[in-house]
Design a protein around this motif. Structure first.
Motif, PDB file in Angstrom:
ATOM      1  N   ASP A  77       0.851  -1.186   0.000  1.00  0.00           N
ATOM      2  CA  ASP A  77       0.000   0.000   0.000  1.00  0.00           C
ATOM      3  C   ASP A  77       0.890   1.240   0.000  1.00  0.00           C
ATOM      4  N   PRO A  78       0.937   1.998  -1.108  1.00  0.00           N
ATOM      5  CA  PRO A  78       1.853   3.147  -1.168  1.00  0.00           C
ATOM      6  C   PRO A  78       1.534   4.220  -0.138  1.00  0.00           C
ATOM      7  N   GLU A  79       0.283   4.307   0.289  1.00  0.00           N
ATOM      8  CA  GLU A  79      -0.081   5.333   1.264  1.00  0.00           C
ATOM      9  C   GLU A  79       0.565   5.079   2.620  1.00  0.00           C
ATOM     10  N   LEU A  80       0.896   3.809   2.904  1.00  0.00           N
ATOM     11  CA  LEU A  80       1.462   3.462   4.207  1.00  0.00           C
ATOM     12  C   LEU A  80       2.980   3.324   4.169  1.00  0.00           C
ATOM     13  N   ARG A  81       3.577   3.467   2.976  1.00  0.00           N
ATOM     14  CA  ARG A  81       5.019   3.233   2.883  1.00  0.00           C
ATOM     15  C   ARG A  81       5.810   4.228   3.733  1.00  0.00           C
ATOM     16  N   ALA A  82       5.430   5.502   3.708  1.00  0.00           N
ATOM     17  CA  ALA A  82       6.129   6.504   4.501  1.00  0.00           C
ATOM     18  C   ALA A  82       5.921   6.283   5.994  1.00  0.00           C
ATOM     19  N   LEU A  83       4.733   5.819   6.371  1.00  0.00           N
ATOM     20  CA  LEU A  83       4.465   5.561   7.786  1.00  0.00           C
ATOM     21  C   LEU A  83       5.346   4.438   8.310  1.00  0.00           C
ATOM     22  N   ALA A  84       5.487   3.375   7.523  1.00  0.00           N
ATOM     23  CA  ALA A  84       6.370   2.282   7.936  1.00  0.00           C
ATOM     24  C   ALA A  84       7.814   2.765   8.055  1.00  0.00           C
ATOM     25  N   GLU A  85       8.227   3.641   7.154  1.00  0.00           N
ATOM     26  CA  GLU A  85       9.588   4.172   7.218  1.00  0.00           C
ATOM     27  C   GLU A  85       9.780   5.050   8.455  1.00  0.00           C
ATOM     28  N   ARG A  86       8.765   5.812   8.838  1.00  0.00           N
ATOM     29  CA  ARG A  86       8.872   6.630  10.047  1.00  0.00           C
ATOM     30  C   ARG A  86       8.996   5.735  11.290  1.00  0.00           C
ATOM     31  N   PRO A  92      15.608   1.979  17.448  1.00  0.00           N
ATOM     32  CA  PRO A  92      17.021   1.935  17.811  1.00  0.00           C
ATOM     33  C   PRO A  92      17.896   1.543  16.630  1.00  0.00           C
ATOM     34  N   ALA A  93      19.178   1.795  16.752  1.00  0.00           N
ATOM     35  CA  ALA A  93      20.131   1.366  15.731  1.00  0.00           C
ATOM     36  C   ALA A  93      20.211  -0.156  15.720  1.00  0.00           C
ATOM     37  N   PRO A  94      20.420  -0.761  14.569  1.00  0.00           N
ATOM     38  CA  PRO A  94      20.564  -2.223  14.525  1.00  0.00           C
ATOM     39  C   PRO A  94      21.829  -2.664  15.252  1.00  0.00           C
ATOM     40  N   ASP A  95      21.809  -3.897  15.739  1.00  0.00           N
ATOM     41  CA  ASP A  95      22.987  -4.476  16.364  1.00  0.00           C
ATOM     42  C   ASP A  95      23.177  -5.885  15.825  1.00  0.00           C
ATOM     43  N   GLY A  96      24.017  -6.658  16.441  1.00  0.00           N
ATOM     44  CA  GLY A  96      24.307  -7.984  15.928  1.00  0.00           C
ATOM     45  C   GLY A  96      23.146  -8.952  16.040  1.00  0.00           C
ATOM     46  N   VAL A  97      22.202  -8.673  16.922  1.00  0.00           N
ATOM     47  CA  VAL A  97      21.084  -9.585  17.159  1.00  0.00           C
ATOM     48  C   VAL A  97      19.839  -9.153  16.398  1.00  0.00           C
ATOM     49  N   PHE A  98      19.515  -7.849  16.427  1.00  0.00           N
ATOM     50  CA  PHE A  98      18.285  -7.372  15.805  1.00  0.00           C
ATOM     51  C   PHE A  98      18.542  -6.179  14.900  1.00  0.00           C
ATOM     52  N   GLY A  99      17.943  -6.226  13.717  1.00  0.00           N
ATOM     53  CA  GLY A  99      17.847  -5.090  12.829  1.00  0.00           C
ATOM     54  C   GLY A  99      16.377  -4.826  12.550  1.00  0.00           C
ATOM     55  N   TYR A 100      16.089  -3.716  11.863  1.00  0.00           N
ATOM     56  CA  TYR A 100      14.709  -3.290  11.650  1.00  0.00           C
ATOM     57  C   TYR A 100      14.559  -2.788  10.221  1.00  0.00           C
ATOM     58  N   ALA A 101      13.427  -3.119   9.591  1.00  0.00           N
ATOM     59  CA  ALA A 101      13.206  -2.727   8.196  1.00  0.00           C
ATOM     60  C   ALA A 101      11.744  -2.356   7.996  1.00  0.00           C
ATOM     61  N   SER A 102      11.515  -1.424   7.066  1.00  0.00           N
ATOM     62  CA  SER A 102      10.158  -0.964   6.787  1.00  0.00           C
ATOM     63  C   SER A 102       9.599  -1.579   5.505  1.00  0.00           C
ATOM     64  N   PRO A 236      11.450   6.145   0.387  1.00  0.00           N
ATOM     65  CA  PRO A 236      10.580   5.898   1.542  1.00  0.00           C
ATOM     66  C   PRO A 236      10.647   7.049   2.544  1.00  0.00           C
ATOM     67  N   GLY A 237       9.494   7.453   3.017  1.00  0.00           N
ATOM     68  CA  GLY A 237       9.417   8.537   3.988  1.00  0.00           C
ATOM     69  C   GLY A 237       9.171   9.892   3.367  1.00  0.00           C
ATOM     70  N   TYR A 238       9.340  10.006   2.058  1.00  0.00           N
ATOM     71  CA  TYR A 238       9.155  11.288   1.374  1.00  0.00           C
ATOM     72  C   TYR A 238       7.706  11.372   0.872  1.00  0.00           C
ATOM     73  N   VAL A 322       2.557  23.266  -1.082  1.00  0.00           N
ATOM     74  CA  VAL A 322       2.933  22.079  -0.307  1.00  0.00           C
ATOM     75  C   VAL A 322       1.685  21.247  -0.042  1.00  0.00           C
ATOM     76  N   THR A 323       1.742  19.952  -0.374  1.00  0.00           N
ATOM     77  CA  THR A 323       0.586  19.069  -0.251  1.00  0.00           C
ATOM     78  C   THR A 323       1.009  17.716   0.312  1.00  0.00           C
ATOM     79  N   PRO A 324       0.382  17.244   1.398  1.00  0.00           N
ATOM     80  CA  PRO A 324       0.633  15.860   1.824  1.00  0.00           C
ATOM     81  C   PRO A 324       0.226  14.900   0.705  1.00  0.00           C
ATOM     82  N   ASP A 325       1.100  13.987   0.332  1.00  0.00           N
ATOM     83  CA  ASP A 325       0.833  13.137  -0.829  1.00  0.00           C
ATOM     84  C   ASP A 325       1.533  11.787  -0.685  1.00  0.00           C
ATOM     85  N   PRO A 326       1.090  10.947   0.254  1.00  0.00           N
ATOM     86  CA  PRO A 326       1.774   9.665   0.466  1.00  0.00           C
ATOM     87  C   PRO A 326       1.711   8.720  -0.727  1.00  0.00           C
TER      88      PRO A 326
END
Length: 336
Positions: A77-86, A92-102, A236-238, A322-326
């Motif tokens: 869903d393109p409307e939610l892509r920026a929300l997942a990126e936020r 937190p920053a990724p470490d050796g055990v856990f990383g995070y992705a949107s 993502p996020g823009y 300027v227009t919000p446009d997810p």
């Protein structure tokens, strides 16, 4: 009786609450991935993600630089892509055990397992693919085949096709660089997953690609220049659209700028591109004495950073809208 208006949930508040909860829940997640049963954690994690937006999806998977990856996905869903990126940026920053992705990440090992679907057990390594490069659309059309497809319903075949490409290439790559996706009814697809991934990777450019278009707006000729592809998944996020309408006086009989004015417009655009903070230029349109530049920003403060860059234009005031446009609907007319 007095009725109170229900307040809309603030995603920012829900994102902050998620990461506060995750700080204490993470050890339970590590034990769950290691094999412990914890239905309560699965429920709580689902609730925390749903509080950000009910259509977001989550999953644990193997990471590349981290052992494990927590993915919160917009599920196409393109409307939610920026929300997942936020959500990802707030974590937190990724470490050796856990990383995070949107978005689901591609992996060359993604097709080594099995998939249970529609009463079938599919060996994913048996999937085969076709790839047809489309130079006009700057993408690859992909066909997907599995020996079990002849006995599976259409919907299940399509689901396997889309899921397998997401797992192999990653959601964002599929969204941007893959065109048509078709579940093939008969055998003959020659490519393994690894070969398909290599072909698609070769297609993705190292530098931005631009294409030129021409047409008419309200009976006036227009020339446009746009990046490929104009998709939220590329940036993502823009999700904040900024339009700069730059007037120019010296023009030819078609309404286009003369050479000195065009040089000045290019210089202004280069200045904006080089100094814009949190914004990216994705397209231009020129017609009837106005050159419109389309940008997308990842935060409102980016609009304020543009104001001194466009001040003092030689041919008058530059109008900024300027227009919000997810969904990137403001530039949809510039996609082929």
């Amino acid at each position: 009786m007095i009725f109170k208006r229900r307040r809309k949930t603030d995603p920012g508040t829900a994102i902050e609450a998620f990461w506060t909860w995750w700080a204490t829940a993470r050890p339970r997640a590590e034990r769950l991935i290691a094999g412990d049963s914890d239905d309560a954690l699965v429920h709580d994690l689902s609730q925390a993600v749903s509080a950000i937006h009910p259509e977001l999806q989550w999953e644990f998977t193997a990471g590349s630089s981290s052992e494990n990856l927590l993915v919160v996905s917009a599920a196409g869903d393109p409307e939610l892509r920026a929300l997942a990126e936020r959500w990802r940026r707030a974590g937190p920053a990724p470490d050796g055990v856990f990383g995070y992705a949107s978005a689901r990440q591609g992996s060359p090992d993604a097709l080594e397992g099995r998939l249970s679907i529609a009463g079938h057990e599919l060996e994913l390594a048996e999937l085969r693919f076709t790839a047809e490069e489309d130079e006009d659309l700057d993408c690859v059309h992909v066909g997907v085949w599995h020996p079990a497809f002849p006995s599976m319903p259409d919907g299940a075949r399509d689901q396997v096709a889309f899921l397998s490409l997401d797992w192999l290439l990653g959601e964002d790559v599929v969204e941007v660089w893959v065109g048509r996706i078709q579940a093939l009814p008969v055998a003959g697809a020659p490519l393994t997953g690894a070969r398909l991934a290599a072909l698609v990777t070769e297609l993705i450019p190292d530098e931005p690609r631009w294409r030129t278009m021409s047409g008419e707006i309200d009976g006036k000729p227009v020339i446009a220049l746009a990046q490929t592809h104009l998709s939220p998944a590329r940036w993502p996020g823009y999700d904040l659209h900024i339009r700069l309408d730059v007037p120019y006086r010296a023009r030819d009989e078609h309404g286009f700028p003369d050479q000195p004015t065009l040089d000045a417009l290019y210089a202004l655009e280069d200045h904006v591109s080089a100094h814009a903070d949190g914004a990216v230029v994705v397209a231009h349109e020129t017609s009837d004495g106005v050159r419109s530049t389309h940008l997308y920003a990842d935060r409102p403060a980016a609009t304020h950073a543009l104001e001194p860059l466009i001040a003092g234009w030689q041919d008058g005031r530059v109008r900024m809208t300027v227009t919000p446009d997810p969904r990137w609907e403001q530039v949809a007319h510039l996609e082929p």
